[in-house]
Scaffold this motif. Structure first.
Motif, PDB file in Angstrom:
ATOM      1  N   ARG A   1     -56.598   5.274 -57.878  1.00  0.00           N
ATOM      2  CA  ARG A   1     -56.563   5.700 -56.486  1.00  0.00           C
ATOM      3  C   ARG A   1     -55.651   4.794 -55.659  1.00  0.00           C
ATOM      4  NH1 ARG A   1     -61.999   7.490 -53.420  1.00  0.00           N
ATOM      5  NH2 ARG A   1     -61.675   9.164 -54.952  1.00  0.00           N
ATOM      6  N   ARG A   2     -55.726   3.493 -55.897  1.00  0.00           N
ATOM      7  CA  ARG A   2     -54.885   2.559 -55.144  1.00  0.00           C
ATOM      8  C   ARG A   2     -53.407   2.755 -55.478  1.00  0.00           C
ATOM      9  NH1 ARG A   2     -57.516  -1.503 -56.365  1.00  0.00           N
ATOM     10  NH2 ARG A   2     -56.258  -2.309 -58.112  1.00  0.00           N
ATOM     11  N   ALA A   3     -53.106   2.995 -56.775  1.00  0.00           N
ATOM     12  CA  ALA A   3     -51.711   3.203 -57.175  1.00  0.00           C
ATOM     13  C   ALA A   3     -51.113   4.414 -56.479  1.00  0.00           C
ATOM     14  CB  ALA A   3     -51.622   3.353 -58.691  1.00  0.00           C
ATOM     15  N   ASP A   4     -51.884   5.498 -56.414  1.00  0.00           N
ATOM     16  CA  ASP A   4     -51.366   6.697 -55.761  1.00  0.00           C
ATOM     17  C   ASP A   4     -51.215   6.500 -54.262  1.00  0.00           C
ATOM     18  OD1 ASP A   4     -51.152   8.024 -58.135  1.00  0.00           O
ATOM     19  OD2 ASP A   4     -52.966   9.229 -57.888  1.00  0.00           O
ATOM     20  N   ALA A   5     -52.148   5.773 -53.662  1.00  0.00           N
ATOM     21  CA  ALA A   5     -52.063   5.540 -52.220  1.00  0.00           C
ATOM     22  C   ALA A   5     -50.816   4.741 -51.868  1.00  0.00           C
ATOM     23  CB  ALA A   5     -53.314   4.810 -51.740  1.00  0.00           C
TER      24      ALA A   5
ATOM     25  N   VAL B   1     -46.000   4.580 -70.524  1.00  0.00           N
ATOM     26  CA  VAL B   1     -45.863   5.039 -69.140  1.00  0.00           C
ATOM     27  C   VAL B   1     -46.028   3.848 -68.199  1.00  0.00           C
ATOM     28  CG1 VAL B   1     -46.855   6.540 -67.371  1.00  0.00           C
ATOM     29  CG2 VAL B   1     -46.722   7.336 -69.751  1.00  0.00           C
ATOM     30  N   ARG B   2     -45.195   3.800 -67.164  1.00  0.00           N
ATOM     31  CA  ARG B   2     -45.244   2.709 -66.192  1.00  0.00           C
ATOM     32  C   ARG B   2     -45.528   3.266 -64.795  1.00  0.00           C
ATOM     33  NH1 ARG B   2     -43.453  -2.177 -68.068  1.00  0.00           N
ATOM     34  NH2 ARG B   2     -42.530  -2.131 -70.171  1.00  0.00           N
ATOM     35  N   ASP B   3     -45.921   2.364 -63.909  1.00  0.00           N
ATOM     36  CA  ASP B   3     -46.172   2.780 -62.538  1.00  0.00           C
ATOM     37  C   ASP B   3     -44.923   2.583 -61.693  1.00  0.00           C
ATOM     38  OD1 ASP B   3     -46.032   0.058 -61.901  1.00  0.00           O
ATOM     39  OD2 ASP B   3     -48.205  -0.186 -61.758  1.00  0.00           O
ATOM     40  N   ALA B   4     -45.034   2.839 -60.410  1.00  0.00           N
ATOM     41  CA  ALA B   4     -43.869   2.773 -59.524  1.00  0.00           C
ATOM     42  C   ALA B   4     -43.315   1.363 -59.410  1.00  0.00           C
ATOM     43  CB  ALA B   4     -44.254   3.307 -58.145  1.00  0.00           C
ATOM     44  N   ARG B   5     -44.108   0.348 -59.744  1.00  0.00           N
ATOM     45  CA  ARG B   5     -43.644  -1.036 -59.680  1.00  0.00           C
ATOM     46  C   ARG B   5     -43.082  -1.514 -61.014  1.00  0.00           C
ATOM     47  NH1 ARG B   5     -48.982  -3.972 -58.038  1.00  0.00           N
ATOM     48  NH2 ARG B   5     -49.676  -2.543 -59.699  1.00  0.00           N
ATOM     49  N   GLY B   6     -43.113  -0.642 -62.019  1.00  0.00           N
ATOM     50  CA  GLY B   6     -42.585  -1.008 -63.323  1.00  0.00           C
ATOM     51  C   GLY B   6     -43.593  -1.618 -64.257  1.00  0.00           C
ATOM     52  N   GLN B   7     -44.879  -1.610 -63.888  1.00  0.00           N
ATOM     53  CA  GLN B   7     -45.925  -2.163 -64.737  1.00  0.00           C
ATOM     54  C   GLN B   7     -46.524  -1.074 -65.622  1.00  0.00           C
ATOM     55  OE1 GLN B   7     -46.579  -5.570 -64.601  1.00  0.00           O
ATOM     56  NE2 GLN B   7     -44.771  -5.489 -63.257  1.00  0.00           N
ATOM     57  N   GLU B   8     -46.999  -1.455 -66.797  1.00  0.00           N
ATOM     58  CA  GLU B   8     -47.649  -0.485 -67.673  1.00  0.00           C
ATOM     59  C   GLU B   8     -48.860   0.124 -66.974  1.00  0.00           C
ATOM     60  OE1 GLU B   8     -48.718  -2.673 -71.115  1.00  0.00           O
ATOM     61  OE2 GLU B   8     -46.736  -2.549 -72.061  1.00  0.00           O
TER      62      GLU B   8
END
Length: 798
Positions: free
Chosen positions: A32-36, A407-414
């Motif tokens: 939820r925090r990642a999407d926000a 798959v990574r997140d918008a910050r480049g982390q796994e």
């Protein structure tokens, strides 16, 4: 977190244990925090419609029609499929298409229509576009099959109030859009992937978002693991398939029409499709059901042909104690003279649930077990999950990290989720480089002696105490180099994983057809394998849902599928188990399966009477194996599913269109399962022609409804008069079972022998049956000798 989320959190902790349950709470907050942080908040939006037509550009196969605020590309392919793309949307790139976009029909022409509109005229279909953007697909004779109303988009507006270019649907952006369509008042809807409702899809809202139901599902649960934006619409005017090539989250609202509504006027059927983003593009194919499915197969790819052994009975259970119990189960089948083709091992055979590993204590010699079973004609099949434990030292994790495969997140982390191994990462199967790496990992499975594979948890699943049980929508994916996020990649994740497995296995064992089936997928899954129902509830509604799923997937181009016989989650009564077993014997994937703690599924566990009746079903499946093999070959050649609705050859028969409790197995057999407790006699709706009860030999005439016996020992199976059916003879070879045609008439049938588990191109042998004097004779259409023993049935009513 609302009250429902709180209840779900408590249930999850009880299901997976306190430690993993609490980690699932943390995973949900993390997603939820990642999407926000990463997903833009929607600002002020403005609606947009195409506006009036301003001109057109003829092109080969059709052309582009320009409107004041949009454009529409119409293209007719050489096989008659119609492509429509708004806002510059083109047929490619597409995960659904089997290869390059099909050749255009050079004879199709764009020409002006009345009242400022345009039309594309071709041999098989007529497309009429109004001056405001309504699109009608008509038969060559002018009957309207489908009328798409002008679409509407909702896009973010900049400070000046003008539309932002990023929102354009043709660019694959995040513009929401809606498209409404009308069909005939008598039309019936089918498809949309694997649905527990149906197979006829009644009024309601159906979500397009592959979803792990989080436990056993029932007919009221939607969506499930395998959704597709594919509708098959059957009406008196004709049959058509429409496929919206868009993998974003969406909802389809269906409303069946009413004939003579109001003051004697028909109310047309209606379909509304709402998508959260992506292109507005779709294909329409029209014709008979057989022609439509053949065209769909040409567009999205021929179904993978399972090896012949995969058409036999298979046994699975989550919770085998180890290799000794697997050996005991296989021996139990052999000792009782019951056919068995494969045993499936679930995640409990892994070392601490880690993919591409083996528990060394419970399976100290898995290759030896595989060799021992193979000598008895039994293969081992392995589950494969996409989640990789994020643990330094884990070979798969280390290899994937080195290959930058996850798959990574918008910050480049796994991106990390919570599944059975614990904290896990997920391969990005939308990257060809990652698919290649993953496909090579099946070397370990083959070395362990496995002959087939089932992909599970690949919606993909991340346990979450609240919110969605999948990856954050902001998670980044390669999407074949285009780049994008999980909103676009989610629905094709299982499809891309299936491709990785299929391609890897084809390279590792080039002389063998891979056996692979997947819980999740999307349009085109059939290229790589089949599917199964997932965790269906153990009750009579779950039995009905099993049939709905198989029929619905077949009409979406996935012919090989089947349910968890006996249901997944609970302990079936002897009667329920037997009726499920009898149904499964006539479905393509014939597999028992159950959850940990849900009881065993061996036929002898339900008493002597059930065992004997299950033996009858198993023996009949073994006898019909040449017929199933032929149906598999025909599915690959023509796209026709093994399991077909009763209206398959008579789509204008409205009574057949509404029949959901029986099916055709190929063209020759009609199967009418017992779907409720205590049923010993049931009505059966017959298509036109003469049908024989295969148990009693009694003849019935269709069309119409008849009552047939359904004792506990069997379910009703009727054979079409004149049918020529390949079956296994007493000596193990193939013979032809011929059902006598009516006097003065003939019949036919096909045999497609399988030369083995390789890729040899099959020969299609065509046979005809007819009366010659007072006897029935069978001949090959090519004039060659028949080549098989022939047994004629139905000469007298039993």
């Amino acid at each position: 977190m609302d009250g429902r989320d709180l209840v779900r959190s408590v249930r999850m902790i009880k299901t997976v244990g306190p430690a993993q349950g609490l980690r699932s709470v943390r995973a949900a907050w993390r997603a939820r925090r990642a999407d926000a942080l990463a997903l833009p908040r929607r600002g002020a939006e403005r609606a947009r419609v195409p506006g009036p037509a301003t001109g057109a550009e003829p092109q080969p196969g059709g052309g582009v029609i320009h409107f004041a605020r949009s454009s529409l590309r119409v293209r007719v392919a050489s096989g008659g499929a119609v492509f429509c793309g708004w806002d510059g949307a083109a047929p490619e790139p597409s995960y659904a298409l089997a290869g390059p976009c099909p050749e255009v029909d050079v004879r199709a022409v764009l020409e002006p229509d009345t009242e400022g509109g345009w039309r594309v005229v071709s041999e098989r279909v007529l497309v009429v576009v109004s001056r405001h953007g309504a699109v009608e697909v008509r038969t060559p004779g002018g009957a309207v099959l489908r009328r798409e109303l002008p679409p509407r988009w909702w896009e973010e507006a900049d400070a000046s109030g003008t539309d932002t270019a990023a929102g354009r649907s043709g660019g694959g952006g995040a513009a929401r859009w809606v498209q409404r369509a009308e069909v005939a008042a008598d039309a019936r809807f089918f498809g949309l992937g694997g649905r527990a409702h149906g197979p006829r899809l009644r009024d309601g809202v159906y979500r397009l978002w592959n979803t792990d139901p989080g436990g056993a599902f029932a007919p009221g649960d939607d969506p499930l693991s395998l959704t597709m934006p594919v509708q098959l619409v059957v009406a008196d005017a004709g049959t058509h398939l429409v496929f919206h090539d868009n993998s974003w989250d969406g909802r389809v609202t269906l409303r069946e029409g009413v004939e003579g509504a109001g003051s004697g006027h028909d109310r047309p059927g209606a379909c509304e499709l709402r998508m959260d983003g992506g292109p507005l593009r779709y294909w329409v194919l029209a014709g008979t059901p057989a022609r439509v499915l053949q065209g769909w197969t040409a567009l999205t790819g021929a179904p993978a042909l399972p090896p012949l052994w995969a058409l036999g009975p298979q046994h699975a259970r989550w919770g085998f104690a180890g290799q000794d119990e697997v050996r005991e189960v296989a021996a139990g089948y052999a000792e009782r003279g019951l056919p068995l083709s494969a045993v499936h091992l679930d995640i409990d055979h892994y070392d601490r649930h880690r993919v591409f590993t083996v528990d060394p204590e419970r399976y100290p010699d898995l290759p030896g077990l595989a060799r021992e079973l193979r000598a008895q004609g039994v293969r081992l099949v392995s589950v494969v999950d996409p989640g990789v434990r994020a643990e330094p030292g884990d070979a798969v994790y280390e290899g994937g990290a080195a290959a930058d495969a996850f798959v990574r997140d918008a910050r480049g982390q796994e991106v990390r989720g919570e599944v059975w191994p614990g904290e896990s990462v997920y391969p990005d199967f939308t990257d060809a480089r990652v698919r290649k790496w993953w496909g090579g990992l099946y070397t370990e499975r083959l070395a362990q002696g496995f002959a087939g594979f089932w992909h599970d948890m690949n919606e993909p699943v991340s346990f979450a105490a609240f919110g969605e049980r999948t990856l954050p929508r902001s998670a980044r994916h390669a999407l074949e180099g285009r780049g994008g996020d999980h909103r676009e990649a989610h629905n094709v994740y299982g499809l891309a994983m299936a491709r990785a497995g299929f391609d890897g296995l084809s390279e590792l064992r080039p002389d063998e057809r891979p056996f692979l089936f997947s819980r999740s997928g999307w349009a085109g899954l059939q290229r790589y394998g089949g599917s199964w129902s997932g965790e269906v509830a153990t009750d009579w509604p779950g039995l009905r849902a099993s049939l709905s799923l198989v029929l619905g997937l077949g009409l979406c181009g996935v012919p090989y599928s089947g349910p968890d016989i006996g249901g997944f989650s609970g302990q079936p009564s002897p009667e329920l188990y037997l009726r499920w077993f009898q149904l499964g014997a006539f479905l393509p994937l014939f597999r028992t399966h159950s959850a940990w703690g849900a009881g065993r599924r061996e036929p002898w566990e339900f008493g002597a009477e059930v065992l004997e009746h299950a033996r009858t079903a198993l023996c009949e499946r073994a006898r019909l194996l040449p017929y199933f093999g032929t149906l598999g070959q025909l599915a690959r050649l023509t796209g026709a599913p093994y399991v077909r609705p009763l209206w398959w050859n008579a789509p204008r028969d409205r009574a057949l269109r509404d029949c959901e409790d029986a099916f055709l197995l190929g063209d020759a057999l009609l199967v009418a399962p017992a779907l409720a407790a205590g049923v010993t006699r049931r009505p059966v709706r017959l298509p036109r022609g003469r049908w024989y009860d295969t148990a009693t030999g009694r003849a019935y005439e269709g069309p119409g409804q008849v009552w047939v016996e359904a004792p506990l020992s069997r379910i009703p199976v009727l054979a079409r008069a004149g049918a020529v059916v390949p079956v296994a003879g007493a000596d193990g070879g193939t013979e032809l079972e011929v059902w006598a045609p009516p006097a003065g008439r003939g019949g036919s049938g096909l045999v497609v022998p399988d030369a083995g588990d390789g890729w040899q191109r099959p020969d299609v042998e065509r046979f005809v049956s007819r009366w010659e004097g007072d006897r029935v004779v069978v001949e090959r259409r090519d004039g060659e000798a028949v080549g098989y023993p022939v047994r004629v049935r139905g000469l007298t009513d039993g």
